[in-house]
Structures are given as structure tokens and as C-alpha cells.
Design an enzyme around this catalytic site. Structure first.
Site, mmCIF file in Angstrom:
data_model
loop_
_atom_site.group_PDB
_atom_site.id
_atom_site.type_symbol
_atom_site.label_atom_id
_atom_site.label_comp_id
_atom_site.label_asym_id
_atom_site.label_seq_id
_atom_site.Cartn_x
_atom_site.Cartn_y
_atom_site.Cartn_z
ATOM 1 N N GLU A 1 19.030 25.243 -13.892
ATOM 2 C CA GLU A 1 19.234 24.526 -15.159
ATOM 3 C C GLU A 1 18.987 25.365 -16.409
ATOM 4 O O GLU A 1 18.269 24.947 -17.317
ATOM 5 C CB GLU A 1 18.344 23.273 -15.196
ATOM 6 C CG GLU A 1 18.601 22.339 -14.030
ATOM 7 C CD GLU A 1 17.726 21.071 -14.067
ATOM 8 O OE1 GLU A 1 16.839 20.973 -14.921
ATOM 9 O OE2 GLU A 1 17.969 20.190 -13.229
ATOM 10 N N HIS B 1 24.153 14.757 -9.334
ATOM 11 C CA HIS B 1 23.470 13.471 -9.531
ATOM 12 C C HIS B 1 24.434 12.567 -10.306
ATOM 13 O O HIS B 1 24.696 12.808 -11.480
ATOM 14 C CB HIS B 1 22.184 13.667 -10.346
ATOM 15 C CG HIS B 1 21.154 14.491 -9.652
ATOM 16 N ND1 HIS B 1 20.498 14.044 -8.526
ATOM 17 C CD2 HIS B 1 20.647 15.717 -9.916
ATOM 18 C CE1 HIS B 1 19.635 14.976 -8.136
ATOM 19 N NE2 HIS B 1 19.708 16.002 -8.954
ATOM 20 N N ASN C 1 21.747 27.193 -9.843
ATOM 21 C CA ASN C 1 21.855 25.748 -9.600
ATOM 22 C C ASN C 1 21.798 24.989 -10.921
ATOM 23 O O ASN C 1 20.981 25.316 -11.792
ATOM 24 C CB ASN C 1 20.657 25.337 -8.707
ATOM 25 C CG ASN C 1 20.776 23.947 -8.134
ATOM 26 O OD1 ASN C 1 21.800 23.613 -7.520
ATOM 27 N ND2 ASN C 1 19.750 23.125 -8.304
ATOM 28 N N ASP D 1 23.205 12.586 -5.142
ATOM 29 C CA ASP D 1 22.902 11.160 -5.052
ATOM 30 C C ASP D 1 23.835 10.426 -6.005
ATOM 31 O O ASP D 1 24.271 10.982 -7.004
ATOM 32 C CB ASP D 1 21.420 10.823 -5.279
ATOM 33 C CG ASP D 1 20.812 11.374 -6.555
ATOM 34 O OD1 ASP D 1 21.562 11.850 -7.431
ATOM 35 O OD2 ASP D 1 19.577 11.318 -6.673
ATOM 36 N N GLU E 1 22.051 18.504 -4.622
ATOM 37 C CA GLU E 1 21.103 17.410 -4.875
ATOM 38 C C GLU E 1 21.838 16.082 -4.970
ATOM 39 O O GLU E 1 21.522 15.234 -5.805
ATOM 40 C CB GLU E 1 20.315 17.670 -6.171
ATOM 41 C CG GLU E 1 19.574 18.985 -6.160
ATOM 42 C CD GLU E 1 18.762 19.251 -7.435
ATOM 43 O OE1 GLU E 1 18.514 18.298 -8.204
ATOM 44 O OE2 GLU E 1 18.377 20.412 -7.646
HETATM 45 C C1 XIL Z 1 12.996 15.950 -9.154
HETATM 46 C C2 XIL Z 1 12.223 15.334 -8.011
HETATM 47 O O1 XIL Z 1 13.121 14.604 -7.222
HETATM 48 C C3 XIL Z 1 11.138 14.432 -8.525
HETATM 49 O O2 XIL Z 1 10.309 13.986 -7.462
HETATM 50 C C4 XIL Z 1 10.299 15.175 -9.574
HETATM 51 O O3 XIL Z 1 9.370 14.261 -10.127
HETATM 52 C C5 XIL Z 1 11.158 15.767 -10.633
HETATM 53 O O4 XIL Z 1 12.129 16.603 -10.056
HETATM 54 N N1 XIL Z 1 17.040 18.601 -10.747
HETATM 55 C C6 XIL Z 1 16.344 19.385 -9.876
HETATM 56 C C7 XIL Z 1 15.308 18.774 -9.000
HETATM 57 O O5 XIL Z 1 16.670 20.565 -9.723
HETATM 58 O O6 XIL Z 1 14.260 19.655 -8.738
HETATM 59 C C8 XIL Z 1 14.773 17.499 -9.598
HETATM 60 O O7 XIL Z 1 13.876 16.905 -8.645
HETATM 61 C C9 XIL Z 1 15.891 16.571 -9.965
HETATM 62 C C10 XIL Z 1 16.794 17.208 -10.996
#
Ligand code: XIL
Length: 450
Positions: A158, A237, A201, A268, A266
């Protein structure tokens, strides 16, 4: 000291890990009825984020072990978890996940080395030179501990600003070290574990937009200058404000065309029911359509532990029941119930089987009734074909529960209404034959199923 001991013991288990992975691969070739095995059939991994604190919950562990072929520690490898004070590394929780994954023959994604978030408070006040030293020491500490054990590392996470501009995000690294910090992190990472794939990422880079264009330009530049980068992770996401982009596949492909692998890291998707299932299908299909999309990871096993639990964004509900999205993903991966499945009429083959057995159920001087019982093998089937060869003199006057076609005295029978059979289930068709002087029994040929 403890770190060195741990490092040696991790290396000593490497042979066992390789053996476990082979077992898992052999197993997955047999039955594509889990996410991991279906994805393996497509040459991909299917992973999930895992929290060490849930591994002791039997349903959680059972679902994880059954369905997934890769894990990403959800928080346990982040900077605040692994180096809470400078130079003192804590790997207990991350090791639990890695050990569990290895015992199950799963791959591990490393997440994440350099990120503005979940940073311990000692990092931000450091001056530029000190920060550079600390960043490289952190990369070396993590990657050294897990050397040879991590499939892909999210080296930098990020680093680009959200929104329209495509500029870098403000962070201690960006603000003090400038644009070069990403390149430096990748170079350090390559030296620390040459076997690991090194990924950049990010989120909101899933479609073509200013942010993904900026990442694209960076990757292109890295490739042209020989900066070591192997993969780009697309967090993915999604929710109603950030839906699956229509150019998702195109975007993955343009990155792949730069000469890097792409991974969905990641995933979802908030929602429920068939709409959520349809969105998941789009994502899986996009990855499968891009040959360099090497795998997918969903961001959690069950809705109840999701970081966005209110949005029920995952494949299993809070009781570990499979949601419609689960079936959609499995099907899109070619697992049971979808394309590639033995039961799919559009895709005959792999694993579908049946047997046919003949009995004479009635007999009289000029004729008889025959019955052929079709039994599905270890997989459900949606259609079957059986051949029956009659003695030359005989003729069939009627046939029920099947549809015959003829070639000489060979009849090929297919289902009329009774094509679909569960694994091991049976159906039958019957016929009346005139003996015409021959009382010999017909022969039943091979049964084929799809
Ligand atoms: C999130 C986790 O799922 C949570 O449990 C934590 O509180 C915060 O981080 N991008 C990412 C992940 O790269 O590491 C993040 O994970 C979600 C967004």
C-alpha cells in the site's frame, strides 16, 4: 540467540515439509471437491488469511485444513507483531501458523515487510539514515527467520495514494527515504531469501485507474532496470462502494504482460446469496483466464472472524456452513458441481464412472424381459451410456426408462429422465426382446458416464 536456534530448527524440518506437500498434491489429484484441490487442478493455489488465535478452534482448523492450500498470516508477520521493539524479534504467533501450514502441506504467503500501518511506535521518529537501517534489518530479520519457507512475500504494501492522483502515499518511508525506498526494500529482500517470490501488494488497484496505472509504471520501470520484483498482489476487498471492476481480468493481464506473476491476495466481497456468489465467480474466472495469475487468497475462513464481519464477505458463514459463494468458487475452479466436474454434462470425463449389470427379469417361450442396472462410481454423474449387444436373431419390441439408438444388433442406451445419479446410486432401464429361436443372453458393454 533464540532466533538462531529457531532458524536452525526451521531448516531441519524442511525435508518433512516437502514430504507433506507431496502427500497433499497426490491427494488433491484424486478428488477436486475442495477449494484447494480444485484450484490445484487448474495449477493454482487457493489460500486464506489465518489468525493464530483461532487455530485451537476445531471447526476453524478443520475447515482450514480441508479447503485451503495456502495461508497468509492475517496480522502475525506485521512489523508491530514481529519487531515490537527495535532489534528484538518475536515469532511465536507467526511460527504457529507456519508450523500448522507445513504440517498440512500448505504454502505460506508472507505478509508484510514494509507498510505504513501496524508499525510499532519506535519506527516513525527515526531519522532517514536510521530508518533505512531499521527497514533493511527488519526485512533481513523476517526473511532470514523464514528463509526457504515462504512462497511469496508482500515486500511493500500500500505505498500508493488512494484516489485520482496516482502519487505515493505519505509514510515514514516515503517521507524520509523518498521514492527509492520501494526499490531498496526489494533489493534487500532478494538477497535475504532468493527463493521467495517478491510481490508489491495494494488495494483499489484491481481495475485500470490512476492508482493501478502508477503501480503499473513502477513495475514496468523495475523490470526495465532489473530491480527484483516477481509478482503483484491485488488485495481485492470489494463491496458496493468498490465493486468487482469490469476490467479486472484486463488489468491482471496487463500486469502479467510486464513479466510478473499476479496474485489475488486478500479477496473478500461483502454481500450474500447469489449476488455475492456471482461476484466471486467473476474474480475466480478472471484469475483463471490469466495464465500468470498463480493463485487466490480469501481474507479469512469464516464471516464471524472477518475484519469486515458486518459485511459477511467470506465463503463460510459463522457456523462454517458453505455459502452460495463457496459453491460458486468451487464450481468456477472446476470442482464438484461445476465445469470440469464429472457430473457436468458439458464436460465429460475426469473421475465420472458407472457400471452396468444385466439380469433377466421375466421369461417366456418366445421372449423375455431384460433389465440393465446402471450404478454410478465414486463421483456423482449426470449422464450415462450403456451398450447392449443382442444375439443376432433377437429383436427388441419395447424399452423403458432409457432412450435407445441402434446399430445392427447393438443398442446404445442413454437416460430418458434418469441421468443424474449420486455417487454409488443406481437406476435401471428395461426392455422386452423376442427370442426368434435364440435363448442366449445379451452382452452388456462398458458403461460410460459424464
Ligand atoms: C487487516 C486485518 O484483517 C485486521 O485484523 C487488522 O486489524 C488490520 O489489518 N490490507 C492489508 C491487510 O494488507 O493486512 C489488512 O488486514 C487489510 C487491508
Amino acid at each position: 540467540m533464540s532466533m538462531i536456534v529457531r532458524r536452525l530448527s526451521r531448516a531441519a524440518t524442511a525435508g518433512l515439509v516437502a514430504a507433506a506437500a507431496l502427500t497433499a498434491a497426490a491427494h488433491s489429484a484424486e478428488a477436486a471437491d475442495t477449494l484447494g484441490s480444485a484450484a490445484a487442478g487448474q495449477g493454482r493455489y487457493f489460500g486464506t488469511a489465518v489468525a493464530a488465535s483461532h487455530l485451537g478452534e476445531s471447526d476453524y482448523a478443520a475447515t482450514l485444513d480441508r479447503e485451503f492450500s495456502s495461508v497468509t498470516p492475517e496480522n502475525e508477520m506485521k512489523w508491530d507483531a514481529t519487531e515490537p521493539s527495535r532489534g528484538s524479534f518475536t515469532f511465536t504467533s507467526a511460527d504457529r501458523i507456519v508450523d500448522h501450514a507445513q504440517s498440512q502441506g500448505m504454502d505460506v504467503r508472507g505478509h508484510t515487510l514494509v507498510w505504513h500501518s501496524q508499525l510499532p511506535s519506535w519506527v516513525s521518529p527515526l531519522g532517514a539514515q536510521d530508518l533505512r537501517t531499521a527497514m533493511n534489518a527488519h526485512i533481513n530479520g523476517l526473511m532470514g527467520h523464514y528463509k526457504g519457507e515462504i512462497h511469496s512475500w508482500d515486500v511493500v504494501n500500500e505505498a500508493f495514494q488512494d484516489g485520482g492522483s496516482g502519487t505515493r502515499r505519505s509514510s515514514p518511508f516515503q517521507d524520509k527515504l523518498g521514492d527509492g525506498f520501494i526499490e531498496e526494500a526489494f533489493r534487500t529482500a532478494r538477497a535475504a531469501d532468493p527463493a521467495a517470490k517478491l510481490c508489491y501488494n495494494d488495494y483499489n488497484t484491481d481495475g485500470v485507474n490512476a492508482k493501478s496505472n502508477a503501480v503499473y509504471d513502477m513495475v514496468k520501470d523495475f523490470k526495465s532496470r532489473g530491480v527484483p520484483i516477481d509478482c503483484v498482489g491485488f488485495q481485492s476487498h470489494f463491496n458496493s462502494n468498490s465493486p468487482v471492476p469490469s476490467d479486472y481480468r484486463h488489468n491482471l493481464q496487463r500486469f502479467a504482460d510486464l513479466g510478473v506473476d499476479v496474485q489475488i491476495t486478500e479477496l473478500d466481497i461483502e454481500g450474500s446469496g447469489s449476488a455475492q456468489a456471482a461476484d466471486y465467480t467473476k474474480v475466480v474466472e478472471a484469475c483463471l483466464a490469466v495464465s500468470r495469475c498463480t493463485g487466490m487468497t480469501v481474507w479469512g475462513v469464516t464471516d464471524k472472524y472477518s475484519w469486515r464481519s458486518g459485511g459477511t464477505p467470506l465463503l463460510f458463514d459463522g457456523d462454517y456452513n458453505e455459502k452460495p459463494a463457496y459453491g460458486a468458487v468451487l464450481s468456477a475452479l472446476g470442482g464438484s458441481g461445476g465445469p470440469g466436474d464429472p457430473g457436468d454434462p458439458g464436460d465429460p470425463g475426469d473421475g465420472a464412472s458407472c457400471t452396468a449389470t444385466y439380469t433377466r427379469t421375466a421369461d417366456w417361450s418366445s421372449g423375455y424381459n431384460g433389465q440393465v442396472t446402471i450404478t454410478a462410481g465414486a463421483e456423482p454423474i449426470s449422464s450415462w451410456t450403456a451398450t447392449v449387444t443382442l444375439p443376432a436373431q433377437q429383436s427388441v419390441s419395447s424399452l423403458w426408462n432409457g432412450t435407445p439408438t441402434w446399430s445392427g444388433n447393438v443398442m446404445t442406451v442413454r437416460p430418458s429422465w434418469n441421468g443424474t445419479l449420486a455417487a454409488g446410486a443406481s437406476t435401471s432401464f428395461g426392455f422386452t426382446a423376442a427370442k426368434n429361436g435364440s435363448d442366449a443372453a445379451p452382452t452388456v458393454g462398458t458403461c460410460t458416464a459424464s
